[in-house]
Design an enzyme around this catalytic site. Structure first.
Site, PDB file in Angstrom:
ATOM      1  N   LYS A  24      -9.280  72.321 -12.972  1.00  0.00           N
ATOM      2  CA  LYS A  24     -10.542  72.532 -13.676  1.00  0.00           C
ATOM      3  C   LYS A  24     -10.567  73.914 -14.320  1.00  0.00           C
ATOM      4  O   LYS A  24      -9.898  74.842 -13.859  1.00  0.00           O
ATOM      5  CB  LYS A  24     -11.685  72.376 -12.667  1.00  0.00           C
ATOM      6  CG  LYS A  24     -13.094  72.395 -13.230  1.00  0.00           C
ATOM      7  CD  LYS A  24     -14.073  72.115 -12.102  1.00  0.00           C
ATOM      8  CE  LYS A  24     -15.524  72.234 -12.531  1.00  0.00           C
ATOM      9  NZ  LYS A  24     -16.450  71.942 -11.415  1.00  0.00           N
TER      10      LYS A  24
ATOM     11  N   SER B 109     -19.960  68.752 -12.377  1.00  0.00           N
ATOM     12  CA  SER B 109     -19.370  69.535 -13.437  1.00  0.00           C
ATOM     13  C   SER B 109     -17.881  69.293 -13.623  1.00  0.00           C
ATOM     14  O   SER B 109     -17.288  69.753 -14.596  1.00  0.00           O
ATOM     15  CB  SER B 109     -19.620  71.021 -13.173  1.00  0.00           C
ATOM     16  OG  SER B 109     -18.983  71.447 -11.982  1.00  0.00           O
TER      17      SER B 109
ATOM     18  N   SER C  44     -20.330  68.329  -7.519  1.00  0.00           N
ATOM     19  CA  SER C  44     -19.584  68.335  -8.780  1.00  0.00           C
ATOM     20  C   SER C  44     -18.217  67.668  -8.727  1.00  0.00           C
ATOM     21  O   SER C  44     -17.604  67.463  -9.767  1.00  0.00           O
ATOM     22  CB  SER C  44     -19.421  69.769  -9.288  1.00  0.00           C
ATOM     23  OG  SER C  44     -20.654  70.258  -9.765  1.00  0.00           O
TER      24      SER C  44
END
Length: 476
Positions: free
Chosen positions: A79, A153, A177
């Site tokens: 990420k 996210s 997330s």
């Protein structure tokens, strides 16, 4: 010989061990799939083709020399909140961010495990919301429906795995997330115990609520990757006792008592469980009963002050990122509003929130005196449309995200593990997930139970129809 369309981590390791594939072949396939999907799916912020091909070639040399490592030669995505030397850690922001000078501990552990990092996936600004879009990169779309968000996210990570660009990806989870996008893309998403995967150089990310986690198609893949990158380094604040998540895949959990929880924790705005998600939750509860477990109605005692404590920890946790990314980042007005809230709560309220954590763990953890695991929805609603949050005010955004995702965040405040597992689809074909929640250091138990449910379900065999491909240039 053609590649399997969606090889798992385990399948790729078998291919590599048997000489059917090389790491370079797997990596070229991944990079080509990323390039073909990027104009439409938009899962990646940074693609690391040159680094990935060099790492893959080295993995092939290591394997030829008889070396072994848990993920040797397997393409993996990380990420865009993880430092990787030479690439910016933009964390979903718009604007110029300088390249990171050194690798995060997570990157070092992936390298040691032999993984091939192919790129950094998209995330919303500073990981604040359960959607993945922003002015810096546009909208990341859900492989199951281009009209819908994959969540956030870690939405880019989820989209990359669900679309088969990689077999597994690393996300982070500060309020769901990892679990939320896993639920909305038909994936397994593990939020481990706080500190299980190092967050260094950030020793106490978002005041202890955010952890690194794993997204994959199968429980075994997720557990394998989790074990490969678990561990601490000097400077880490949270160092849990070691466990082997993969041991849970190889052993039955025994007869368990499971609390079926449908009561949401207190929040400032209302939320209602979608009937199709409620039905999916009941279906999973029925599967647990058929497997020999005892399912009872029961809800953790979240109390009224937990949400206030979480708000203080989450918003004040934005402030170090503001300092780190300024002056290059151009902030969303909702982020500016949260900066203000974080500044207001960063002193006395935050200190009280941290002091109260042990009491909250005792109160909420009392449910584990009666049951072994809590089964709850991962989200209250199915995936929203990809543009559902565009242009909303700060208050309207808060209202919308609480309506969709009111239930994951308490386990971040507690620091305990939780796993999202796929639980079916809506009548519109959108994925639904539920979560298994346990006490401290319970990853092996949760993995074992999730693996049992996977064995009587068909989620790992369900794949979205490909709509995202564009003609790709061959990789060198």
């Amino acid at each position: 010989m053609a590649f399997s369309e969606f090889p798992t981590v385990a399948h790729q390791l078998y291919q590599l061990a048997g000489g059917e594939r090389t790491a370079l072949e797997l990596t070229r396939r991944s990079l080509a799939a990323i390039e073909a999907s990027q104009p439409t799916l938009n899962a990646f912020r940074v693609v690391l083709a040159e680094r990935a091909l060099a790492t893959a070639a080295e993995a092939d040399r290591r394997r030829a020399a008889g070396q072994r490592a848990p993920l040797l030669g397997v393409p993996i995505a990380i990420k865009d909140d993880v430092d990787l030397a030479g690439a910016p850690t933009a964390f979903g922001t718009d604007g110029w961010i300088p390249p990171a000078a050194t690798d995060a501990e997570l990157v070092r552990r992936l390298d040691a495990a032999g993984a091939v990092i192919v790129g950094k996936t998209n995330t919303c600004e500073l990981g604040q919301w359960p959607f993945t879009s922003g002015p810096g990169f546009g909208h990341t779309r859900n492989p199951w429906s281009r009209k819908h968000t994959p969540g956030g996210s870690s939405g880019g990570a989820a989209a990359a795995v669900a679309a088969g660009l990689v077999a597994a990806a690393i996300g982070s989870d500060g309020a769901g997330s990892v679990r939320i996008p896993a639920a909305w893309t038909n994936l397994v998403g593990i939020k481990p115990q706080r500190g299980r995967i190092s967050t260094w150089p950030l020793p106490d990310t978002f005041n202890g609520i955010t952890v690194n986690g794993v997204l994959a198609h199968t429980v075994a893949d997720a557990a394998l990757v989790l074990d490969a990158i678990s561990g601490s380094t000097d400077g880490d604040v949270h160092i849990p006792e070691p466990v082997s998540a993969y041991d849970g895949v190889r052993s039955a959990p025994g007869d368990l008592r499971v609390a079926l929880s449908t009561r949401f924790p207190f929040t400032g705005f209302p939320a209602r469980l979608d009937p199709q998600i409620a039905a999916a939750l009941r279906t999973v509860a029925g599967q647990l009963t058929e497997l020999g477990h005892t399912v009872v109605e029961g809800n953790p005692d979240y109390g009224l002050r937990l949400s206030w404590s979480f708000l203080a920890r989450s918003t004040s946790g934005l402030l170090p990122w503001r300092e780190r990314l300024s002056p290059g980042a151009r902030w969303d007005r909702r982020t500016l509003s949260n900066f203000t809230m974080g500044q207001l709560l960063s002193q006395r309220i935050l200190k009280r929130a941290r002091r109260e954590e042990k009491n909250q763990q005792r109160r909420i953890g009392a449910i584990f005196d009666l049951v072994d695991v809590v089964l709850a929805p991962t989200t209250a609603l199915p995936p929203p449309r990809v543009d559902a949050f565009d242009g909303l005010s700060p208050t309207a955004t808060d209202r919308a995200i609480i309506a969709a995702c009111p239930v994951c965040w308490p386990w971040n405040a507690l620091g305990w593990p939780s796993i999202n597992i796929p639980a079916g689809f809506t009548t519109d074909g959108l994925p639904i997930g539920v979560q298994l929640m346990g006490p401290a250091n319970s990853e092996p138990l949760l993995v074992s139970l999730a693996a049992e449910l996977e064995a009587v379900s068909d989620w790992s065999g369900r794949r979205p129809q490909r709509w995202w491909d564009a003609p790709a240039r061959p990789q060198p």
